[in-house]
Design a protein around this motif. Structure first.
Motif, mmCIF file in Angstrom:
data_model
loop_
_atom_site.group_PDB
_atom_site.id
_atom_site.type_symbol
_atom_site.label_atom_id
_atom_site.label_comp_id
_atom_site.label_asym_id
_atom_site.label_seq_id
_atom_site.Cartn_x
_atom_site.Cartn_y
_atom_site.Cartn_z
ATOM 1 N N LEU A 128 8.595 6.383 -3.112
ATOM 2 C CA LEU A 128 7.344 6.224 -3.860
ATOM 3 C C LEU A 128 6.667 4.899 -3.514
ATOM 4 O O LEU A 128 5.454 4.852 -3.270
ATOM 5 C CB LEU A 128 7.602 6.306 -5.367
ATOM 6 N N VAL A 129 7.433 3.833 -3.505
ATOM 7 C CA VAL A 129 6.838 2.514 -3.256
ATOM 8 C C VAL A 129 6.333 2.386 -1.818
ATOM 9 O O VAL A 129 5.450 1.561 -1.542
ATOM 10 C CB VAL A 129 7.832 1.378 -3.625
ATOM 11 N N GLU A 130 6.823 3.223 -0.901
ATOM 12 C CA GLU A 130 6.354 3.138 0.484
ATOM 13 C C GLU A 130 4.850 3.396 0.614
ATOM 14 O O GLU A 130 4.224 2.978 1.580
ATOM 15 C CB GLU A 130 7.129 4.096 1.390
ATOM 16 N N HIS A 131 4.258 4.034 -0.375
ATOM 17 C CA HIS A 131 2.812 4.295 -0.333
ATOM 18 C C HIS A 131 1.992 3.044 -0.630
ATOM 19 O O HIS A 131 0.764 3.070 -0.530
ATOM 20 C CB HIS A 131 2.459 5.449 -1.275
ATOM 21 N N PHE A 132 2.694 1.969 -0.983
ATOM 22 C CA PHE A 132 2.050 0.680 -1.234
ATOM 23 C C PHE A 132 2.512 -0.371 -0.218
ATOM 24 O O PHE A 132 2.319 -1.545 -0.415
ATOM 25 C CB PHE A 132 2.379 0.189 -2.647
ATOM 26 N N ALA A 133 3.138 0.085 0.863
ATOM 27 C CA ALA A 133 3.690 -0.834 1.857
ATOM 28 C C ALA A 133 2.665 -1.173 2.924
ATOM 29 O O ALA A 133 1.817 -0.347 3.278
ATOM 30 C CB ALA A 133 4.929 -0.220 2.506
ATOM 31 N N GLY A 134 2.778 -2.383 3.431
ATOM 32 C CA GLY A 134 1.947 -2.812 4.546
ATOM 33 C C GLY A 134 2.584 -2.408 5.865
ATOM 34 O O GLY A 134 3.618 -1.727 5.890
ATOM 35 N N PRO A 135 1.995 -2.851 6.963
ATOM 36 C CA PRO A 135 2.504 -2.471 8.286
ATOM 37 C C PRO A 135 3.958 -2.885 8.525
ATOM 38 O O PRO A 135 4.656 -2.266 9.315
ATOM 39 C CB PRO A 135 1.575 -3.202 9.260
#
Length: 195
Positions: free
Chosen positions: A71-78
């Motif tokens: 879920l948190v990967e959708h808020f991750a940067g490059p």
């Protein structure tokens, strides 16, 4: 934080693309979730009780998202790490979403804003509002639908904490559940050709 100072918040803006949902479609969705005038009153009361607890509610929801990498990967940067600025900006809008949901008139302005939020989860506009370079091109529809459960189950404790003896927690909880489900149905629109 006032609506005017929330980055990316645009409910009521004439620049928003119009929702593709007709008044008839919305009426049918409201019937499908068993919406009633008493639900509207219960949801408004829920909003009064939830307002002073919004930060705590968001802490709960962000804790849930943060404890699940998928879920948190959708808020991750490059670099794959969560983008703190992005999370902060979304948090402010998420808090306003609680307010907007509890006071919703289900009018065209509200529908247009739901359409915009849907597009921001979909590849159509994901990452554009905040100018982020996330590794996630869209939030999969399965998570938008499934997120109805934690958004609903966790809210009861906040309603119970603030409710007085005259408050009907079950009615507020049911109205919240119906309105969150309605929102998820509306946010599904850009993902499906048969919406």
């Amino acid at each position: 934080m006032s609506q005017a100072t929330i980055p990316g918040y645009a409910k009521g803006s004439p620049a928003l693309p119009p929702s593709l949902v007709s008044d008839e479609d919305l009426d049918r969705l409201l019937q499908t979730v068993l919406w009633s005038d008493s639900d509207a009153a219960a949801l408004r009361r829920a909003g009064e009780l939830l307002e002073p607890q919004i930060d705590a509610i968001l802490d709960t929801w962000y804790g849930f998202v943060g404890s699940h990498d998928f879920l948190v990967e959708h808020f991750a940067g490059p670099d794959g790490a969560p983008d703190g600025t992005y999370l902060e900006r979304v948090r402010a809008r998420f808090g306003q979403w609680i307010r907007d949901l509890c006071s919703a008139e289900f009018d065209r302005a509200w529908l247009d804003w739901q359409h915009e939020i849907a597009l921001r989860h979909h590849r159509t506009k994901k990452n554009q509002t905040d100018g982020v370079r996330s590794t996630s091109e869209e939030v999969p529809l399965r998570y938008i639908i499934a997120f109805v459960v934690p958004l609903t189950l966790t809210i009861r404790q906040f309603l119970e904490r603030a409710a007085g003896p005259e408050d009907d927690v079950d009615a507020m909880y049911d109205a919240w559940f119906k309105s969150v489900t309605l929102t998820a149905a509306l946010w599904a629109e850009p993902y499906s050709s048969s919406w």
